[in-house]
Design a protein around this motif. Sequence first.
Motif, PDB file in Angstrom:
ATOM      1  N   PRO A  65       0.575  -0.972  -0.101  1.00 57.91           N
ATOM      2  CA  PRO A  65       0.089   0.125   0.024  1.00 57.91           C
ATOM      3  C   PRO A  65       0.927   1.340   0.009  1.00 57.91           C
ATOM      4  O   PRO A  65       2.109   1.160   0.197  1.00 57.91           O
ATOM      5  CB  PRO A  65      -0.627  -0.096   1.226  1.00 57.91           C
ATOM      6  CG  PRO A  65       0.317  -0.939   2.301  1.00 57.91           C
ATOM      7  CD  PRO A  65       0.791  -1.908   1.314  1.00 57.91           C
ATOM      8  N   VAL A  66       0.147   2.408  -0.175  1.00 53.71           N
ATOM      9  CA  VAL A  66       1.052   3.614  -0.162  1.00 53.71           C
ATOM     10  C   VAL A  66       1.493   3.867   1.398  1.00 53.71           C
ATOM     11  O   VAL A  66       0.771   3.665   2.386  1.00 53.71           O
ATOM     12  CB  VAL A  66       0.089   4.853  -0.211  1.00 53.71           C
ATOM     13  CG1 VAL A  66       0.914   6.023   0.011  1.00 53.71           C
ATOM     14  CG2 VAL A  66      -0.352   4.926  -1.778  1.00 53.71           C
ATOM     15  N   LEU A  67       2.816   4.147   1.517  1.00 55.88           N
ATOM     16  CA  LEU A  67       3.449   4.095   2.840  1.00 55.88           C
ATOM     17  C   LEU A  67       3.737   5.454   3.303  1.00 55.88           C
ATOM     18  O   LEU A  67       4.013   6.190   2.753  1.00 55.88           O
ATOM     19  CB  LEU A  67       4.879   3.238   2.713  1.00 55.88           C
ATOM     20  CG  LEU A  67       5.005   1.868   2.133  1.00 55.88           C
ATOM     21  CD1 LEU A  67       6.307   1.715   2.113  1.00 55.88           C
ATOM     22  CD2 LEU A  67       4.128   1.095   3.302  1.00 55.88           C
ATOM     23  N   ASP A  68       3.211   5.738   4.643  1.00 54.55           N
ATOM     24  CA  ASP A  68       3.358   6.940   5.128  1.00 54.55           C
ATOM     25  C   ASP A  68       4.836   7.257   5.839  1.00 54.55           C
ATOM     26  O   ASP A  68       5.328   8.367   5.895  1.00 54.55           O
ATOM     27  CB  ASP A  68       2.512   7.267   6.696  1.00 54.55           C
ATOM     28  CG  ASP A  68       0.935   7.150   5.943  1.00 54.55           C
ATOM     29  OD1 ASP A  68       0.674   8.016   5.112  1.00 54.55           O
ATOM     30  OD2 ASP A  68       0.071   6.368   6.473  1.00 54.55           O
ATOM     31  N   ALA A  69       5.677   6.046   6.163  1.00 56.35           N
ATOM     32  CA  ALA A  69       6.746   6.056   6.792  1.00 56.35           C
ATOM     33  C   ALA A  69       7.434   4.904   6.457  1.00 56.35           C
ATOM     34  O   ALA A  69       6.677   3.731   6.735  1.00 56.35           O
ATOM     35  CB  ALA A  69       6.799   6.478   8.164  1.00 56.35           C
ATOM     36  N   VAL A  70       8.761   4.740   6.589  1.00 53.03           N
ATOM     37  CA  VAL A  70       9.465   3.626   6.501  1.00 53.03           C
ATOM     38  C   VAL A  70      10.474   3.562   7.655  1.00 53.03           C
ATOM     39  O   VAL A  70      11.143   4.779   7.985  1.00 53.03           O
ATOM     40  CB  VAL A  70      10.490   3.363   5.427  1.00 53.03           C
ATOM     41  CG1 VAL A  70      11.408   2.203   5.428  1.00 53.03           C
ATOM     42  CG2 VAL A  70       9.318   2.819   3.932  1.00 53.03           C
ATOM     43  N   LEU A  71      10.514   2.722   8.556  1.00 55.26           N
ATOM     44  CA  LEU A  71      11.421   2.709   9.653  1.00 55.26           C
ATOM     45  C   LEU A  71      12.917   1.676   9.514  1.00 55.26           C
ATOM     46  O   LEU A  71      12.379   0.591   9.299  1.00 55.26           O
ATOM     47  CB  LEU A  71      10.773   2.174  10.822  1.00 55.26           C
ATOM     48  CG  LEU A  71       9.367   2.781  11.352  1.00 55.26           C
ATOM     49  CD1 LEU A  71       8.748   2.095  12.376  1.00 55.26           C
ATOM     50  CD2 LEU A  71       9.501   4.368  11.577  1.00 55.26           C
ATOM     51  N   GLY A  91      10.749   5.636  -2.017  1.00 52.84           N
ATOM     52  CA  GLY A  91       9.288   6.072  -2.296  1.00 52.84           C
ATOM     53  C   GLY A  91       8.226   6.302  -1.258  1.00 52.84           C
ATOM     54  O   GLY A  91       7.230   6.682  -1.458  1.00 52.84           O
ATOM     55  N   ALA A  92       8.806   6.068   0.056  1.00 49.38           N
ATOM     56  CA  ALA A  92       7.863   6.539   1.140  1.00 49.38           C
ATOM     57  C   ALA A  92       7.988   7.981   1.438  1.00 49.38           C
ATOM     58  O   ALA A  92       8.870   8.595   1.048  1.00 49.38           O
ATOM     59  CB  ALA A  92       8.529   5.683   2.251  1.00 49.38           C
ATOM     60  N   SER A  93       6.737   8.492   2.017  1.00 46.31           N
ATOM     61  CA  SER A  93       6.707   9.691   2.246  1.00 46.31           C
ATOM     62  C   SER A  93       7.869  10.247   3.508  1.00 46.31           C
ATOM     63  O   SER A  93       8.387  11.465   3.326  1.00 46.31           O
ATOM     64  CB  SER A  93       5.109  10.204   2.993  1.00 46.31           C
ATOM     65  OG  SER A  93       4.372   9.811   1.939  1.00 46.31           O
ATOM     66  N   GLU A  94       8.004   9.574   4.464  1.00 42.99           N
ATOM     67  CA  GLU A  94       8.849   9.693   5.511  1.00 42.99           C
ATOM     68  C   GLU A  94       9.847   8.581   5.716  1.00 42.99           C
ATOM     69  O   GLU A  94       9.233   7.339   5.346  1.00 42.99           O
ATOM     70  CB  GLU A  94       8.309  10.228   6.582  1.00 42.99           C
ATOM     71  CG  GLU A  94       7.318  11.279   6.726  1.00 42.99           C
ATOM     72  CD  GLU A  94       7.932  12.587   6.877  1.00 42.99           C
ATOM     73  OE1 GLU A  94       9.353  12.673   7.020  1.00 42.99           O
ATOM     74  OE2 GLU A  94       7.489  13.547   7.035  1.00 42.99           O
ATOM     75  N   GLY A 106      20.586   9.865   2.492  1.00 41.49           N
ATOM     76  CA  GLY A 106      20.860  11.043   2.140  1.00 41.49           C
ATOM     77  C   GLY A 106      19.176  11.646   1.606  1.00 41.49           C
ATOM     78  O   GLY A 106      18.242  11.142   2.338  1.00 41.49           O
ATOM     79  N   GLY A 107      18.966  12.683   0.856  1.00 39.72           N
ATOM     80  CA  GLY A 107      17.836  13.141   1.002  1.00 39.72           C
ATOM     81  C   GLY A 107      17.012  13.587   2.012  1.00 39.72           C
ATOM     82  O   GLY A 107      17.746  14.296   2.958  1.00 39.72           O
ATOM     83  N   GLU A 108      15.578  13.453   2.219  1.00 35.92           N
ATOM     84  CA  GLU A 108      15.128  14.154   3.376  1.00 35.92           C
ATOM     85  C   GLU A 108      14.796  13.067   4.390  1.00 35.92           C
ATOM     86  O   GLU A 108      14.142  13.342   5.336  1.00 35.92           O
ATOM     87  CB  GLU A 108      13.346  14.505   2.819  1.00 35.92           C
ATOM     88  CG  GLU A 108      13.497  15.481   1.879  1.00 35.92           C
ATOM     89  CD  GLU A 108      14.306  16.740   2.152  1.00 35.92           C
ATOM     90  OE1 GLU A 108      13.944  17.287   3.409  1.00 35.92           O
ATOM     91  OE2 GLU A 108      15.084  17.466   1.375  1.00 35.92           O
ATOM     92  N   VAL A 109      15.691  12.059   4.406  1.00 36.56           N
ATOM     93  CA  VAL A 109      15.546  10.969   5.470  1.00 36.56           C
ATOM     94  C   VAL A 109      15.961  11.749   6.865  1.00 36.56           C
ATOM     95  O   VAL A 109      16.755  12.276   7.022  1.00 36.56           O
ATOM     96  CB  VAL A 109      16.516   9.818   5.310  1.00 36.56           C
ATOM     97  CG1 VAL A 109      16.521   8.807   6.420  1.00 36.56           C
ATOM     98  CG2 VAL A 109      16.266   9.160   4.016  1.00 36.56           C
ATOM     99  N   VAL A 110      15.129  10.999   7.852  1.00 37.49           N
ATOM    100  CA  VAL A 110      15.396  11.705   9.373  1.00 37.49           C
ATOM    101  C   VAL A 110      16.207  10.847  10.064  1.00 37.49           C
ATOM    102  O   VAL A 110      15.635   9.635  10.390  1.00 37.49           O
ATOM    103  CB  VAL A 110      14.187  12.002   9.893  1.00 37.49           C
ATOM    104  CG1 VAL A 110      14.092  12.506  11.392  1.00 37.49           C
ATOM    105  CG2 VAL A 110      13.127  13.061   8.901  1.00 37.49           C
ATOM    106  N   GLY A 111      17.231  11.414  10.703  1.00 40.10           N
ATOM    107  CA  GLY A 111      18.083  10.786  11.358  1.00 40.10           C
ATOM    108  C   GLY A 111      17.592  10.815  12.782  1.00 40.10           C
ATOM    109  O   GLY A 111      17.746  11.940  13.089  1.00 40.10           O
TER     110      GLY A 111
END
Length: 270
Positions: A65-71, A91-94, A106-111
């Motif tokens: 399904p469409v993913l809101d976030a990947v952990l 491809g995930a939003s977060e 990289g990119g917009e990934v949150v650490g």
Amino acid sequence: MVTDVAVTRAANTVTVLGGPTALIRLAGWTLLTDPTFDAAGTEYQDGPVLVRKTADPALKPGELPVLDAVLVSHTGHQDNLDTTGRTVASGASEVFTTVAGANDLGGEVVGLEPWQTQTLSMPGRTPLNITAVPARHGPVGTEAITGPVTGFLLHTDDGSAPTMYVSGDTVDLDAMSDLAGRYRVDVALLHLGAAGFEAFGDIRLSLTAVQAVEARRLLGDPLVVAVHAEGWAHYTEDRSHVQQTFDAAGAPLHWPTPGEPITLPDPHTR
């Protein structure tokens, strides 16, 4: 295949897809843990060890399904983030991971630093907090070999959804005790299997069954779902051994069938 209950936004479910990869529906949000979607038989050389995948994922990336976030508990090991998994994560939003992992992806990934919280928020949905839980991918002293890793706690401020702990690859029971002192834990996805390699001797890089029983106790006896315990060749404890250890301790263990959703308990019934 994932059944209708797993795609109903009102349902709180977890569907283990294989290895460490689980599809989570919680408080109306859809999350994926440690994406691994390469084919069975794929091998990866990682320093002195060879990592081999032994089972296909229960879903293909196109069936997600469409993913809101990947952990992502850590990016350095292919059994937690493989080649196809990196594409899925992109491809995930977060995407949330360690600080080192964010630099890697990289990119917009949150650490996230240990105990740091980020919140998923959208009009019409209950906000979902994602808190980084300290983790250690092996005994004290192995950090330089295994690299940084994190667990995650998923929780709502209003307690309307069960609080879920995703351990990541860790044997840090002290951190789990600390977690239980800070938050109530209703569900724990524990990475089991006692991962090990001949090159590392008797060192175990994920929870043994005995450690997992103790982890459950420290966490306040949540529903435990076995994750990252099948589908790769480097587990040193099989399902039968883990189940027997839990049974001997009188501790319930949910061993999921890949691709079949588990309905999570109502937090108000515990």
